[in-house]
Design a protein around this motif. Structure first.
Motif, PDB file in Angstrom:
ATOM      1  N   ARG A  12       6.876  10.709  -5.654  1.00 38.56           N
ATOM      2  CA  ARG A  12       6.456  11.205  -4.527  1.00 38.56           C
ATOM      3  C   ARG A  12       6.580  12.345  -4.252  1.00 38.56           C
ATOM      4  O   ARG A  12       7.711  12.928  -4.188  1.00 38.56           O
ATOM      5  CB  ARG A  12       6.959  10.002  -3.478  1.00 38.56           C
ATOM      6  CG  ARG A  12       6.122  10.663  -2.005  1.00 38.56           C
ATOM      7  CD  ARG A  12       6.862   9.654  -1.121  1.00 38.56           C
ATOM      8  NE  ARG A  12       6.142   8.436  -0.884  1.00 38.56           N
ATOM      9  CZ  ARG A  12       5.945   7.666   0.037  1.00 38.56           C
ATOM     10  NH1 ARG A  12       6.292   8.169   1.227  1.00 38.56           N
ATOM     11  NH2 ARG A  12       5.138   6.493   0.156  1.00 38.56           N
ATOM     12  N   GLU A  56       1.485  10.520  -4.502  1.00 45.76           N
ATOM     13  CA  GLU A  56       2.124   9.733  -5.412  1.00 45.76           C
ATOM     14  C   GLU A  56       1.520   9.687  -6.858  1.00 45.76           C
ATOM     15  O   GLU A  56       0.452   9.711  -6.906  1.00 45.76           O
ATOM     16  CB  GLU A  56       2.445   8.362  -5.005  1.00 45.76           C
ATOM     17  CG  GLU A  56       3.446   8.028  -3.756  1.00 45.76           C
ATOM     18  CD  GLU A  56       3.988   6.781  -3.528  1.00 45.76           C
ATOM     19  OE1 GLU A  56       4.829   6.683  -2.864  1.00 45.76           O
ATOM     20  OE2 GLU A  56       3.306   5.829  -4.132  1.00 45.76           O
ATOM     21  N   THR A  89       6.878   4.721  -3.778  1.00 47.07           N
ATOM     22  CA  THR A  89       6.952   3.254  -3.231  1.00 47.07           C
ATOM     23  C   THR A  89       5.788   2.372  -3.677  1.00 47.07           C
ATOM     24  O   THR A  89       5.892   1.473  -3.350  1.00 47.07           O
ATOM     25  CB  THR A  89       6.814   3.677  -1.777  1.00 47.07           C
ATOM     26  OG1 THR A  89       5.603   4.135  -1.176  1.00 47.07           O
ATOM     27  CG2 THR A  89       8.063   4.428  -1.143  1.00 47.07           C
ATOM     28  N   GLU A  91       2.868   2.365  -2.159  1.00 42.28           N
ATOM     29  CA  GLU A  91       2.349   1.847  -0.871  1.00 42.28           C
ATOM     30  C   GLU A  91       0.787   2.285  -0.877  1.00 42.28           C
ATOM     31  O   GLU A  91       0.112   1.494  -0.038  1.00 42.28           O
ATOM     32  CB  GLU A  91       3.033   2.325   0.237  1.00 42.28           C
ATOM     33  CG  GLU A  91       3.009   3.848   0.657  1.00 42.28           C
ATOM     34  CD  GLU A  91       3.900   3.998   1.663  1.00 42.28           C
ATOM     35  OE1 GLU A  91       3.238   4.235   3.011  1.00 42.28           O
ATOM     36  OE2 GLU A  91       5.023   4.472   1.693  1.00 42.28           O
TER      37      GLU A  91
END
Length: 98
Positions: A12, A56, A89, A91
């Motif tokens: 990230r 990311e 992550t 996400e």
């Protein structure tokens, strides 16, 4: 992308870009670069006049995005790019603007 890039864990990049970077197409062009590089994340204007990028993906693709953010090819006039790195992550499903 090499086989080693595909096997490497996603990372990230969080970057805060300052300068004349709002109302100049900065978010749109960043979105286009991120999608071209196969990254996920978000780019958004901040109330202080900066732009925040959270991306990311593979390390090499993130490095290329960071180089672009620091280059004359980025719209407007970039004064500084403050970057930090961490583990991804997962996400984000795609790259978008906010």
């Amino acid at each position: 992308m090499t086989p080693q890039d595909a096997a490497a864990p996603a990372r990230r990049l969080t970057a805060r870009i300052t300068g004349n970077v709002q109302a100049v197409g900065f978010r749109y062009r960043t979105l286009q670069q991120a999608l071209r590089l196969g990254l996920t994340g978000v780019v958004e204007n901040r109330i202080d006049g900066s732009v925040l990028v959270v991306a990311e993906g593979s390390g090499p693709a993130l490095e290329e995005l960071l180089q672009w953010l620091n280059s004359p090819a980025a719209p407007g006039s970039v004064n500084a790019v403050q970057d930090s790195w961490s583990e991804a992550t997962g996400e984000f499903g795609t790259f978008s603007t906010a």
